[in-house]
Design a protein around this motif. Structure first.
Motif, PDB file in Angstrom:
ATOM      1  N   ILE A   1       0.893  -0.894   0.061  1.00 41.35           N
ATOM      2  CA  ILE A   1       0.110   0.019  -0.149  1.00 41.35           C
ATOM      3  C   ILE A   1       1.020   1.473  -0.016  1.00 41.35           C
ATOM      4  O   ILE A   1       1.868   1.206   0.603  1.00 41.35           O
ATOM      5  CB  ILE A   1      -1.009   0.005   1.263  1.00 41.35           C
ATOM      6  N   GLU A   2       0.442   2.385  -0.457  1.00 44.24           N
ATOM      7  CA  GLU A   2       1.295   3.394  -0.777  1.00 44.24           C
ATOM      8  C   GLU A   2       1.401   4.511   0.452  1.00 44.24           C
ATOM      9  O   GLU A   2       2.375   5.171   0.570  1.00 44.24           O
ATOM     10  CB  GLU A   2       0.829   4.264  -1.984  1.00 44.24           C
ATOM     11  N   ASP A   3       0.296   4.420   1.002  1.00 45.85           N
ATOM     12  CA  ASP A   3       0.193   5.554   2.089  1.00 45.85           C
ATOM     13  C   ASP A   3      -0.831   5.324   3.187  1.00 45.85           C
ATOM     14  O   ASP A   3      -1.630   4.170   3.308  1.00 45.85           O
ATOM     15  CB  ASP A   3       0.045   7.088   1.705  1.00 45.85           C
ATOM     16  N   LEU A   4      -1.113   6.057   4.153  1.00 42.42           N
ATOM     17  CA  LEU A   4      -1.902   5.606   5.328  1.00 42.42           C
ATOM     18  C   LEU A   4      -3.480   5.939   4.861  1.00 42.42           C
ATOM     19  O   LEU A   4      -4.228   5.302   5.573  1.00 42.42           O
ATOM     20  CB  LEU A   4      -1.687   6.999   6.554  1.00 42.42           C
ATOM     21  N   ASP A   5      -3.798   6.795   3.982  1.00 48.93           N
ATOM     22  CA  ASP A   5      -5.172   6.833   3.252  1.00 48.93           C
ATOM     23  C   ASP A   5      -5.502   5.599   2.741  1.00 48.93           C
ATOM     24  O   ASP A   5      -6.437   5.010   3.018  1.00 48.93           O
ATOM     25  CB  ASP A   5      -5.262   8.047   2.273  1.00 48.93           C
TER      26      ASP A   5
ATOM     27  N   GLY B   1       4.795   4.062  12.930  1.00 52.86           N
ATOM     28  CA  GLY B   1       4.274   3.007  13.510  1.00 52.86           C
ATOM     29  C   GLY B   1       3.090   3.361  14.444  1.00 52.86           C
ATOM     30  O   GLY B   1       2.042   2.368  14.621  1.00 52.86           O
ATOM     31  N   ALA B   2       3.375   4.427  15.185  1.00 49.45           N
ATOM     32  CA  ALA B   2       2.312   4.888  15.969  1.00 49.45           C
ATOM     33  C   ALA B   2       0.788   5.227  15.090  1.00 49.45           C
ATOM     34  O   ALA B   2      -0.132   5.006  15.717  1.00 49.45           O
ATOM     35  CB  ALA B   2       2.459   6.046  16.839  1.00 49.45           C
ATOM     36  N   LYS B   3       0.958   5.687  13.987  1.00 50.35           N
ATOM     37  CA  LYS B   3       0.013   6.090  13.103  1.00 50.35           C
ATOM     38  C   LYS B   3      -0.804   5.093  12.652  1.00 50.35           C
ATOM     39  O   LYS B   3      -1.928   4.938  12.337  1.00 50.35           O
ATOM     40  CB  LYS B   3       0.457   6.885  11.994  1.00 50.35           C
ATOM     41  N   ILE B   4      -0.059   3.845  12.186  1.00 53.88           N
ATOM     42  CA  ILE B   4      -0.578   2.433  11.736  1.00 53.88           C
ATOM     43  C   ILE B   4      -1.499   1.811  12.941  1.00 53.88           C
ATOM     44  O   ILE B   4      -2.699   1.647  12.646  1.00 53.88           O
ATOM     45  CB  ILE B   4       0.386   1.694  11.380  1.00 53.88           C
ATOM     46  N   ALA B   5      -0.819   2.038  14.212  1.00 56.02           N
ATOM     47  CA  ALA B   5      -1.748   1.247  15.392  1.00 56.02           C
ATOM     48  C   ALA B   5      -2.960   2.234  15.596  1.00 56.02           C
ATOM     49  O   ALA B   5      -3.907   1.684  15.866  1.00 56.02           O
ATOM     50  CB  ALA B   5      -0.668   1.522  16.435  1.00 56.02           C
TER      51      ALA B   5
ATOM     52  N   SER C   1     -10.336 -11.031  19.802  1.00 52.26           N
ATOM     53  CA  SER C   1      -9.870 -11.369  21.249  1.00 52.26           C
ATOM     54  C   SER C   1     -10.177 -12.993  21.505  1.00 52.26           C
ATOM     55  O   SER C   1      -9.545 -13.454  22.319  1.00 52.26           O
ATOM     56  CB  SER C   1     -10.933 -10.750  22.032  1.00 52.26           C
ATOM     57  N   GLY C   2     -10.831 -13.641  20.573  1.00 51.56           N
ATOM     58  CA  GLY C   2     -11.186 -15.026  20.970  1.00 51.56           C
ATOM     59  C   GLY C   2      -9.940 -15.949  20.492  1.00 51.56           C
ATOM     60  O   GLY C   2     -10.023 -17.159  20.458  1.00 51.56           O
ATOM     61  N   LEU C   3      -9.276 -15.180  19.573  1.00 53.36           N
ATOM     62  CA  LEU C   3      -7.863 -16.047  19.163  1.00 53.36           C
ATOM     63  C   LEU C   3      -7.175 -16.703  20.335  1.00 53.36           C
ATOM     64  O   LEU C   3      -6.841 -15.971  21.207  1.00 53.36           O
ATOM     65  CB  LEU C   3      -7.390 -15.342  18.035  1.00 53.36           C
ATOM     66  N   GLY C   4      -6.673 -17.993  19.905  1.00 60.32           N
ATOM     67  CA  GLY C   4      -5.660 -18.505  20.884  1.00 60.32           C
ATOM     68  C   GLY C   4      -4.583 -17.513  21.184  1.00 60.32           C
ATOM     69  O   GLY C   4      -3.711 -17.643  22.242  1.00 60.32           O
ATOM     70  N   GLU C   5      -4.036 -17.126  20.074  1.00 58.49           N
ATOM     71  CA  GLU C   5      -2.715 -16.230  20.045  1.00 58.49           C
ATOM     72  C   GLU C   5      -2.772 -15.084  19.109  1.00 58.49           C
ATOM     73  O   GLU C   5      -2.995 -15.252  18.076  1.00 58.49           O
ATOM     74  CB  GLU C   5      -1.414 -17.096  19.812  1.00 58.49           C
ATOM     75  N   TYR C   6      -2.427 -13.914  19.386  1.00 57.34           N
ATOM     76  CA  TYR C   6      -2.411 -12.941  18.439  1.00 57.34           C
ATOM     77  C   TYR C   6      -1.384 -11.929  18.892  1.00 57.34           C
ATOM     78  O   TYR C   6      -1.128 -11.369  20.116  1.00 57.34           O
ATOM     79  CB  TYR C   6      -3.903 -12.404  18.442  1.00 57.34           C
ATOM     80  N   SER C   7      -0.658 -11.290  17.778  1.00 54.98           N
ATOM     81  CA  SER C   7       0.159 -10.208  18.011  1.00 54.98           C
ATOM     82  C   SER C   7       0.161  -9.118  16.866  1.00 54.98           C
ATOM     83  O   SER C   7      -0.374  -9.694  15.549  1.00 54.98           O
ATOM     84  CB  SER C   7       1.688 -10.634  18.129  1.00 54.98           C
ATOM     85  N   GLY C   8       0.151  -7.954  17.107  1.00 56.78           N
ATOM     86  CA  GLY C   8      -0.030  -6.886  16.101  1.00 56.78           C
ATOM     87  C   GLY C   8      -0.182  -5.599  16.697  1.00 56.78           C
ATOM     88  O   GLY C   8      -0.206  -5.212  17.784  1.00 56.78           O
TER      89      GLY C   8
END
Length: 496
Positions: free
Chosen positions: A415-419, A458-462, A480-487
């Motif tokens: 993707i090119e940008d935040l928009d 990074g903060a803007k993506i979050a 929230s119901g996933l066994g394991e999640y990171s991101g």
């Protein structure tokens, strides 16, 4: 951020000059309606038919816009625009020569067909030319020009109506001038061949948007159809009617110019809610008004909604599907799939073609539950591939096996940008993958890689992910119901 076609300044100016033609198409005869009612008093049902002379144009727009989308893809944007401008000039000025109310209704319907073609051609040209922030800014500028046109032409129509109710119809001849500039300055953009429709039912939320757009449009046309008679009861003449209706477009200019900034800070639901609330408040003030000044106040209060939720016809097309055996460079897979803007896909760019342009590579790695059937797995993977095919913000993508790590599958979307990132997160194709894929997932990791030097990226993506979670409780529950999640902005127990 780069433009998809780099239109010339003259081409952009032509598109902006066409914008006022759409908003003034029906309303230009509003100051003439009381005189028209008197002139056609001997015609059975003239009171209703005179009002219909204004609203039939809008009905024809609703009919012609979807068909115009097909024409825009198969014949071209430029031919559609030129045909619409020509028909606009002929059918619009015809009202000056017509003395039969039924024949006038036919010419007004033809005018609506022309407007549907013009609106669709202009919208598709803009989506061909721009992406992301540039597109949002130009769309806001287009709506501002449309409102400014109302400020100029509607008072002029009121002035001409004092001479004769026929006189304002000459204003439609402006379209012929725009057509000359369109012939000289516009070229047909390169685009993919139209795809064969994929079928299927529209999501309930999309149907709801159409219903809301229909209701908003009904309220929108109450001003030119009902205000002339309301103001006539206050003793106002055509000049005042034209000026009052035009005054409502002033706050419309403010709303249009503010749209790009609002879009960065608020979601589409919030913007639409505020806009419709303003419109409702304005009409409540008008309904209880006892003076012309109070009517004007209501119009100014509700006029800012005009260019925020206003429906815009878009071509009935889908990007060309890529053969499944073709190699895909990059992909965009994530847990947010909702929000949409139609636009022509650009071909994937080779690395050397992207020099000077930063990119965001959004990736997902995941392992599915052991009880997921082969049919369910294939449906989820195909939904991911479909994201890469149909979301305009995705420039390239890949979906496949994940080797050398702890996950079974992976996907990456460029993707090119935040928009574009937000457009990707909010697209219905993304939402469909959430629906069919997340219930099958056991372990999931989301990540982003970018060469953008912004230390806050990074903060803007979050922040985008957090906004998505805040407005979608169902998605938050699935993650929230996933066994394991990171991101980024991991919700529920995964963010603790």
């Amino acid at each position: 951020m780069t433009d998809t076609l780099a239109p010339t300044g003259r081409a952009r100016g032509t598109v902006l000059a066409a914008a006022p033609l759409t908003i003034m198409a029906a309303a230009i005869i509003a100051p003439s309606l009381p005189a028209m009612r008197e002139d056609f008093a001997d015609t059975p049902g003239s009171g209703l038919l005179v009002r219909l002379a204004l609203t039939v144009t809008s009905l024809a727009i609703a009919i012609s816009a979807p068909l115009s989308g097909i024409v825009a893809d198969r014949v071209g944007r430029r031919p559609l625009l030129l045909t619409g401008l020509g028909l606009y000039a002929v059918s619009g000025t015809a009202g000056f020569f017509v003395d039969d109310l039924y024949l006038l209704l036919i010419t007004r319907a033809a005018l609506g067909l022309a407007v549907g073609g013009i609106m669709t051609a202009v919208s598709t040209l803009i989506t061909d030319w721009f992406t992301g922030e540039r597109r949002a800014s130009f769309l806001g500028l287009q709506q501002a020009f449309a409102s400014l046109g109302g400020v100029v032409f509607l008072p002029l129509a009121g002035l001409l109506a004092t001479v004769s109710w026929h006189a304002p119809f000459w204003i439609y001849s402006v379209s012929a001038i725009v057509a000359v500039f369109a012939i000289v300055s516009l070229r047909e953009p390169e685009r993919n061949s139209p795809a064969v429709g994929e079928g299927g039912r529209l999501p309930a939320r999309v149907v709801g948007v159409y219903v809301l757009a229909f209701v908003v449009t009904l309220a929108f046309y109450m001003a030119p159809t009902q205000l002339p008679f309301l103001l006539e009861g206050f003793g106002s003449g055509p000049v005042v009617v034209g000026a009052v209706v035009a005054g409502s477009t002033l706050t419309g200019v403010v709303g249009a110019l503010a749209f790009p900034r609002l879009r960065r800070r608020l979601g589409p639901t919030a913007i639409t809610t505020v806009s419709v609330a303003l419109m409702g408040a304005g009409w409540l003030m008008i309904g209880t008004a006892g003076t012309v000044a109070q009517v004007v106040t209501g119009l100014l209060a509700g006029g800012g909604h005009r260019d925020l939720p206003r429906p815009v016809p878009v071509p009935a097309r889908r990007p060309t599907p890529r053969p499944r055996h073709r190699h895909r460079r990059g992909v965009h897979l994530d847990r947010h799939r909702f929000g949409c803007r139609s636009g022509t896909r650009r071909p994937s760019l080779e690395p050397e073609q992207r020099k000077g342009n930063t990119m965001i590579y959004h990736g997902n790695r995941f392992t599915l539950r052991p009880d997921a059937s082969p049919e369910q797995v294939e449906e989820a993977l195909e939904s991911l591939r479909n994201q890469g095919r149909v979301i305009p913000a995705v420039k390239s993508f890949v979906v496949g096996r994940d080797f050398g790590g702890d996950y079974e599958w992976g996907a990456v979307f460029a993707i090119e940008d935040l928009d574009g990132y937000w457009e990707y997160l909010m697209h219905p194709a993304h939402r469909n993958t959430d629906r069919v894929g997340l219930p099958l997932v056991d372990r999931f990791a989301s990540f982003d890689v970018t060469d953008d030097p912004d230390p806050e990226m990074g903060a803007k993506i979050a922040e985008l992910h957090q906004r998505r979670y805040d407005n979608d409780a169902e998605l938050t529950g699935l993650i929230s119901g996933l066994g394991e999640y990171s991101g980024s902005a991991a919700p529920g127990k995964h963010g603790a």
